[in-house]
Design a protein around this motif. Structure first.
Motif: not given
Lengths: 797, 335
Positions: A196-198, A200, A226, A377-378, A381-382, A384-385, A399
């Motif tokens: 996972i790479n967000v 930002d 987010r 959070i994971t 983020n998943r 969001a990415s 976040v």
């Protein structure tokens, strides 16, 4: 929970075939109820080549084609009518020959279409169940050996769906990764979680735009969000759509699909709000007040149960927490900016609200069983990415995470030897500890640390099950059953009940088993007290617990009579339900009932049909009480029953207490059950019967001396009952009178009109000696005199 | 002359053998013993023989007459006797049958199950069908929010009183009453809020089993269920245990038997799997022991359930549960 075999393989190497995997999961407690091949079953479809295409003589849009299915030059050419515009010479195609079966059981036959014979069919993908609609036939991209069976080829290429019945204690398996994690534990293969790479945005921070306040901290333990700006609402990429369709979800748009994708992948429900429709900056989680209403995104206005967790903006509620979002903040085609929610709600609160609202969703199902609070959070983020990548959104920095009281690391005391105690096994401690480790359950110094996703593990026994599961129940020992004699009770009520049944069966009665729930109107006439009603009956036919066995039995009679089974002698033994009370369970005594109708015996060449009458049911009851050794009983006349007709009813008394009724059922009662033939029956309280059954069953010696018999024709008033005379005869007869039998009852013109004559045969016998005539005559005379004195009776000349 | 006498005699006996009907009997009499019969005619020979031979012939003729008459009398009697017999009773007519009762198939299977477990030293217990929430749910570690308590699934009398949804409450009532060792089964009727159709009935019948003592393990549970399967359906029937979840047992299991029709080979009934799902079982949950005041550190135990109706359906190859409760007499007389 539908799980795609292909999707699973994204996270773990699986060497087993789908069927092997299904078995392994089932044996580990994830029961695979069905293994569904994504290619629906068909057969007889083989690779063919189109060798000729010509116009149909009688139809513009049809072609007459020739197809070969073998390279052999002498091979038969199939003539086929085809309606697809894309059919062309030289194409390799799936050919369904005559006799082939297509999905949904469609069979290919030889037919004539507008005068031209067609033997077979060139198939489209749609016709083979591979897509929902096709433009034309399916022409293969490359030449395929003619005659190849198509189905096995596709089956291996396509996916399998494992339909898993996840038990309610395992919400962690309500996701693809959750199931993959189980497979990792079972096989020892490594789990590959997605990277996972967000990306930002550095210059804008979510924190500046929103503020989260959890007012209802018991209902919501954590709330994180987010913000993704400038999204483009569009279709999601095909691979996401395919994944969702495979597990039974309908693709909608990229934003909704991505939240659903993460839900299915990680098991954590997310919700996307249209940020511009929220009145910010406040996100407040609070509970509803009485009378609140809310319109959910399925456009239904709902009255909220008090104490429902609600997500609110500055001015109004915008979602029912953990259950469903609101119409007022729903993502639409016009949405540009998104607030993405990832939260944890208390399971009990979601369960209660969902039940009261009558509303369940993929989200509520997971929250009410228990989500993984540390995965919030994971999952966020998943999503969001993915939104950044597939909805071209910009993920604002940071976040916003409100988690006021962190859940402590769950620790369960564990003694490895308890595994062997409860399983009867003899595993080494190290084996047990290693086995738990495969499930990420780490043992150290008498304590196991339980990962946050395993909400089901709370005590030692739960860990024992984990070891048993991984070992496989089939590999656990089985102890040969050894019968250790405990203090087994010698008397069992159950055996007495069985005894009663056997006695009635010996008397020719057929046992039935009927529903104990009745219509109120069926039950009511049978009980004067407080009936036991069901609060949430299945239907109006089953509102009231039976207060008597008779109504259910009358229904059985009616059912049989409607099917021309007219001669019926049936019984039932079961509980009835009396005396409703608020605080305590009702009385539930066992009863035994018989009902009879129709002919005494089945009509036969030797026995013309004779209808049952009162003396049949009385005879059955007499024989029955004799067979069960009922003690100190008598029949008394009874005319106060609602159920039995006033002039054909007796009551059975034991120890002076009425314990049952016997007679002809009232016509008003039977007609209510649509029965228009006479019905006789009895119903007795079982406990009273068992209480008064003679247990002293010592035998009486049979006299070795001869008996003398005397017949007595005694004339009495018609109003005097035979039973009274019999009683008198027995009393006066004393111990020498061994048997009394009424062998005739006469009413007629040879005696006065108001009189009847009973012909009674008396048998005298002694156990000690032969009786003399004078002794017998003396007793006989004593009886006659007493009868004269008491009932004004006289001997018939 | 004498040859003639012998000839008549021989002819008579031959004819007598062939007699079948009463007409034949009469014909025989007329032919030999009638006024103009063979014997009477033979007497006319007396006129033709010389006087010295007359006494001998007379004697021979008289002997013939007596012998034939005697024989004929016996024959006639026997014939009459046999005729009477055949004419008055036709053995092929159906007999007079008494009314015969039978046990309901479910009761028969219940008896069979009880017999097996009684043979294994189990006591049969009983409990009410309408139960307190405590016995049906609370004491069995089924929390208030558990879906099984849903009004969709459970029939309620009031908020605290239900139609029992399983026979497990009998476990609690028995354990409250006595200390271990416990070894019991409890057959009985249970209720679910299912709309009736061919395969669902809102009431059905279960047997609950419970064993509690020191050192009771899952291995004992496997052993007793295997023993039951072998006694009920035969030694070749295998038993399979799979992990499952019930709030009142831990570890919990579902158990399957080899399909009783194909003996595990795979057939229509078992959908080619070779297995038939029977019911649930497991080690008694420590919370259940705590609810009745048993110490889970000292005692352990197992519990199991089975559906009587379901086993009866398997045993008799009945595919709809409804059939049992329609009580059609043509159905009941088959058992």
């Amino acid at each position: 929970m539908k799980v795609s075999y292909k999707w699973l393989k994204d996270y773990i190497d699986i060497k087993q075939s789908p069927a092997e995997l299904a078995d392994a999961l089932t044996e580990a407690g994830l029961e695979v109820e069905e293994l569904i091949p994504q290619v629906p079953y068909f057969n007889g479809v083989i690779a063919g080549k189109v060798t000729e295409v010509a116009k149909h003589p009688n139809a513009d849009k049809l072609s007459v084609c020739k197809v070969i299915t073998s390279q052999n030059e002498k091979a038969e050419e199939h003539q086929v009518i085809c309606g697809a515009p894309n059919v062309a010479e030289g194409q390799y195609i799936p050919f369904a020959a005559v006799g082939a079966t297509l999905p949904k059981g469609f069979k290919i036959k030889k037919v004539k279409i507008r005068g031209v014979t067609s033997s077979g069919m060139i198939c489209s993908k749609e016709e083979l169940g591979l897509e929902s609609s096709s433009e034309g036939i399916w022409a293969f991209d490359e030449p395929t050996p003619l005659g190849t069976d198509i189905y096995p080829l596709l089956k291996d290429k396509e996916d399998y769906i494992l339909d898993i019945a996840v038990t309610p204690n395992r919400p962690d398996c309500l996701s693809i990764i959750g199931v993959a994690r189980e497979i990792a534990a079972l096989t020892g293969n490594a789990l590959h979680l997605p990277d996972i790479n967000v990306p930002d945005e550095k210059n804008k921070s979510a924190q500046d735009l929103i503020h989260i306040a959890i007012e209802d901290a018991s209902g919501c333990h954590r709330y994180a969000a987010r913000i993704i700006s400038d999204v483009t609402i569009d279709e999601s990429p095909t691979w996401i759509q395919k994944r969702l369709e495979a597990v039974g979800l309908r693709p909608i748009n990229n934003v909704v699909d991505i939240t659903n994708f993460v839900l299915m992948e990680m098991g954590h429900p997310l919700h996307a709000f249209d940020m511009d429709r929220l009145k910010g900056p406040e996100i407040n989680v609070r509970s509803s007040s009485p009378g609140d209403t809310f319109t959910t995104l399925d456009d239904k206005e709902r009255v909220l149960p008090e104490n429902t967790v609600m997500i609110c903006d500055n001015t109004q509620p915008v979602a029912i927490g953990g259950i469903m979002g609101g119409q007022n903040s729903e993502v639409t085609a016009a949405t540009r900016n998104i607030l993405l929610e990832s939260a944890y709600f208390k399971p009990e609160r979601i369960a209660v609200a969902s039940k009261k609202l009558g509303l369940t969703s993929d989200a509520s199902q997971r929250f009410e069983r228990g989500a993984d609070i540390e995965n919030i959070i994971t999952a966020l983020n998943r999503a969001a990415s993915l939104l950044a990548e597939y909805a071209h959104g910009k993920v604002l920095q940071g976040v916003v995470d409100e988690y006021p009281r962190k859940h402590p690391q769950k620790k369960v005391s564990f003694r490895p030897e308890q595994v062997n105690r409860l399983l009867g096994s003899s595993f080494e401690d190290s084996f047990i500890i290693d086995t738990l480790k495969r499930l990420q359950l780490n043992y150290k110094n008498g304590v196991v640390e339980v990962p946050s996703f395993r909400v089901d593990i709370a005590q030692e026994a739960d860990l024992v099950e984990e070891v048993a599961r991984l070992v496989n129940y089939s590999n656990l020992p089985s102890k040969q059953y050894t019968n250790i004699q405990y203090d087994v009770e010698t008397y069992s009520k159950e055996e007495e009940l069985s005894f009663l049944k056997t006695k009635l069966i010996e008397l020719g009665m057929m046992e039935i088993v009927t529903n104990s729930m009745l219509k109120n109107l069926e039950a009511k006439p049978f009980y004067d007290g407080n009936l036991v009603h069901i609060m949430n009956p299945i239907s109006d036919d089953m509102t009231t617990m039976r207060p008597s066995l008779i109504p259910g039995m009358l229904k059985t009679l009616a059912y049989n009579i409607n099917r021309s089974n007219n001669d019926l002698k049936i019984f039932e033994l079961g509980r009835v339900f009396l005396n409703y009370r608020v605080k305590d369970i009702p009385e539930q005594p066992y009863r035994l009932a018989v009902v009879m109708t129709g002919n005494r015996f089945e009509e036969n060449w030797a026995a013309p049909g004779e209808l049952i009458d009162f003396y049949d049911i009385k005879g059955i009851l007499e024989s029955f009480v004799e067979k069960i050794f009922l003690d100190n009983f008598q029949f008394i006349l009874y005319d106060a029953s609602n159920i039995f007709s006033a002039n054909e009813t007796i009551a059975l008394q034991a120890n002076e207490k009425i314990i049952g009724y016997c007679g002809r059922l009232n016509e008003a009662v039977t007609s209510h059950f649509d029965i228009d033939v006479p019905v006789y029956g009895f119903e007795i309280d079982v406990n009273s019967m068992l209480q008064y059954m003679r247990t002293d069953r010592r035998y009486q010696p049979v006299s070795r001396y001869p008996f003398s018999e005397r017949d007595m024709a005694i004339v009495i008033d018609r109003r005097i009952n035979a039973g009274d005379i019999l009683k008198l005869v027995k009393e006066e007869g004393g111990h020498l009178l061994q048997r009394v039998k009424i062998f005739d009852v006469y009413r007629g013109d040879k005696i006065p009109e108001d009189k009847q004559s009973l012909a009674i045969r008396l048998r005298f016998q002694s156990n000690e000696r032969t009786l003399s005539d004078s002794e017998v005559d003396a007793v006989f005379t004593r009886i006659v005199n007493k009868a004269k004195q008491k009932y004004n009776a006289y001997l018939r000349k | 002359m004498f040859e003639e006498v012998e000839k008549i005699k021989k002819a008579y006996f031959e004819d007598a053998k062939k007699v079948k009907t009463s007409d034949d009997v009469e014909k025989l009499r007329i032919k030999y013993l009638g006024r103009k019969g063979a014997v009477s005619s033979a007497f006319t020979m007396m006129e033709e023989v010389p006087n010295d031979k007359k006494p001998m012939l007379g004697k021979a003729l008289n002997q013939l007459k007596t012998e034939l008459e005697n024989h004929f009398a016996t024959l006639q009697q026997e014939f009459k006797a046999s005729l009477n017999k055949r004419e008055t009773i036709d053995l092929t007519l159906p007999g007079r049958k008494p009314n015969t009762g039978r046990k309901h198939p479910i009761a028969q299977v219940e008896d069979e199950i009880k017999t097996i477990f009684k043979g294994l030293g189990f006591v049969v217990e009983d409990g009410p069908e309408i139960e307190n929430d405590f016995y049906n749910f609370e004491a069995l570690n089924i929390p208030k929010s558990h879906p099984a308590r849903d009004m969709q699934d459970t029939l309620y009398i009031n908020d605290d009183i239900v139609l029992r949804t399983h026979t497990s409450p009998v476990q609690i009532r028995v354990m409250e009453k006595k200390q271990p060792p416990v070894r019991m089964i409890a057959p009985g009727r249970v209720y679910r809020r299912d709309t009736p159709d061919a395969t669902h009935s809102p009431f059905f019948h279960q047997v609950e089993g419970l064993v509690v003592d020191k050192d009771i393990s899952f291995a004992d549970l496997k052993g007793v269920i295997e023993a039951f399967a072998h006694r009920m359906f035969g030694k070749d029937i295998k038993v399979r245990f799979r992990p499952s979840f019930f709030p009142f047992t831990e570890p919990s299991a579902e158990y399957d038997f080899n399909c009783v029709f194909c003996r595990g080979q795979g057939c229509r009934v078992c959908k080619q799997t070779g297995w038939i799902e029977i019911s649930g079982a497991g080690m008694v949950h420590p919370n259940v022991f705590r609810a009745v005041g048993y110490d889970p550190e000292i005692y352990s135990g197992y519990a199991f359930g089975m559906g009587i109706d379901r086993i009866a359906m398997l045993k008799f190859d009945i595919d709809g549960i409804r059939t049992f409760f329609e009580n059609d007499i043509r159905f009941l007389t088959q058992f």
